[in-house]
Design a protein around this motif. Sequence first.
Motif, short mmCIF file in Angstrom:
data_model
loop_
_atom_site.label_atom_id
_atom_site.label_comp_id
_atom_site.label_asym_id
_atom_site.label_seq_id
_atom_site.Cartn_x
_atom_site.Cartn_y
_atom_site.Cartn_z
N ALA A 113 32.71 43.27 -16.51
CA ALA A 113 32.94 44.35 -17.46
C ALA A 113 32.91 45.68 -16.71
CB ALA A 113 31.86 44.35 -18.54
N VAL A 114 33.59 46.66 -17.29
CA VAL A 114 33.55 48.03 -16.78
C VAL A 114 33.23 48.93 -17.96
CG1 VAL A 114 34.88 49.91 -15.74
CG2 VAL A 114 35.21 47.56 -14.92
N THR A 115 32.24 49.81 -17.74
CA THR A 115 31.86 50.78 -18.77
C THR A 115 31.90 52.18 -18.19
OG1 THR A 115 29.50 50.59 -18.25
CG2 THR A 115 30.34 49.17 -20.01
N GLU A 116 32.03 53.13 -19.08
CA GLU A 116 31.91 54.53 -18.70
C GLU A 116 31.19 55.25 -19.83
OE1 GLU A 116 36.01 55.49 -17.98
OE2 GLU A 116 36.39 55.94 -20.09
N PRO A 117 30.53 56.35 -19.53
CA PRO A 117 29.84 57.07 -20.59
C PRO A 117 30.79 57.41 -21.73
CG PRO A 117 29.24 57.96 -18.47
CD PRO A 117 30.39 57.01 -18.23
N GLY A 118 30.33 57.24 -22.93
CA GLY A 118 31.20 57.49 -24.06
C GLY A 118 30.47 58.16 -25.12
N VAL A 121 35.24 39.46 -30.52
CA VAL A 121 34.31 40.39 -31.15
C VAL A 121 34.36 41.74 -30.44
CG1 VAL A 121 31.87 40.83 -31.65
CG2 VAL A 121 32.79 38.52 -31.86
N PRO A 122 34.62 42.82 -31.17
CA PRO A 122 34.60 44.14 -30.53
C PRO A 122 33.16 44.53 -30.18
CG PRO A 122 35.02 44.36 -32.88
CD PRO A 122 34.97 42.89 -32.58
N LEU A 123 32.96 44.94 -28.95
CA LEU A 123 31.63 45.35 -28.50
C LEU A 123 31.57 46.86 -28.38
CD1 LEU A 123 30.98 42.73 -25.66
CD2 LEU A 123 30.38 42.58 -28.08
N ALA A 124 30.45 47.43 -28.79
CA ALA A 124 30.28 48.88 -28.74
C ALA A 124 28.92 49.20 -28.11
CB ALA A 124 30.39 49.48 -30.14
N PRO A 125 28.84 49.16 -26.77
CA PRO A 125 27.57 49.51 -26.14
C PRO A 125 27.19 50.95 -26.45
CG PRO A 125 29.14 48.61 -24.54
CD PRO A 125 29.88 48.84 -25.81
N GLN A 126 25.96 51.16 -26.91
CA GLN A 126 25.51 52.49 -27.32
C GLN A 126 25.59 53.47 -26.15
OE1 GLN A 126 21.52 52.64 -28.81
NE2 GLN A 126 21.80 54.68 -29.67
N GLY A 127 26.29 54.58 -26.38
CA GLY A 127 26.42 55.61 -25.36
C GLY A 127 27.43 55.30 -24.27
N GLN A 128 28.14 54.19 -24.43
CA GLN A 128 29.11 53.76 -23.41
C GLN A 128 30.44 53.43 -24.08
OE1 GLN A 128 28.33 53.52 -19.98
NE2 GLN A 128 26.51 54.58 -20.69
N ARG A 160 22.71 44.61 -24.78
CA ARG A 160 22.42 44.60 -26.22
C ARG A 160 23.70 44.36 -27.04
NH1 ARG A 160 18.68 49.58 -25.14
NH2 ARG A 160 16.69 48.49 -24.81
N ALA A 161 24.79 44.98 -26.63
CA ALA A 161 26.06 44.80 -27.34
C ALA A 161 26.55 43.36 -27.21
CB ALA A 161 27.11 45.77 -26.80
N LEU A 162 26.38 42.76 -26.03
CA LEU A 162 26.76 41.35 -25.84
C LEU A 162 25.95 40.46 -26.77
CD1 LEU A 162 27.00 41.17 -21.96
CD2 LEU A 162 28.86 40.70 -23.55
N ALA A 200 20.65 51.75 -15.39
CA ALA A 200 19.90 51.02 -16.43
C ALA A 200 20.43 51.27 -17.84
CB ALA A 200 18.42 51.34 -16.33
N PRO A 201 20.67 52.50 -18.26
CA PRO A 201 21.17 52.67 -19.63
C PRO A 201 22.49 51.96 -19.88
CG PRO A 201 20.31 54.74 -18.80
CD PRO A 201 20.35 53.77 -17.64
N ALA A 202 23.41 52.01 -18.94
CA ALA A 202 24.71 51.35 -19.13
C ALA A 202 24.54 49.85 -19.19
CB ALA A 202 25.66 51.74 -17.99
#
Length: 136
Positions: free
Chosen positions: A131-136, A95-102, A11-13, A3-5
Amino acid sequence: MTAPASLALRRALHDGLLAHAPLLAVLGGPKVWDEPPRTAAFPYVTLGEARTTDWSTGDGTGHEHAITLHVWSRQGGQSEAHLVAGELVAALEAVPLAPQGQRLVNLRFATADIRREPDGRTWHGVVRFRAVTEPG
């Protein structure tokens, strides 16, 4: 837990799409919603279905996301729906996306379908991304 990811990416999208002036121009304003208001003027975009799967490796945690965006148009013919769908793709390439915490590892356009809805006057675009995300 995914869920957080997935929420951070969603939200970033949303924020990224609203930051892309050419998309706002074809929409006639900031008309990108999770749930559109009942009185929403066409055209507009809604954030649609999302599927998140584990993409972890032996070295770390990650998530793969299948994201669907919907285009809604009632301007005669399908041209407007194609134009908005094209701007969605352009926006998410620019547009650069910056998902919070990812950390967004990648975001790729997958498919787009444009079809007439059963009411006979609404054109519906279904635009999918991976898309692929990892904790960041």
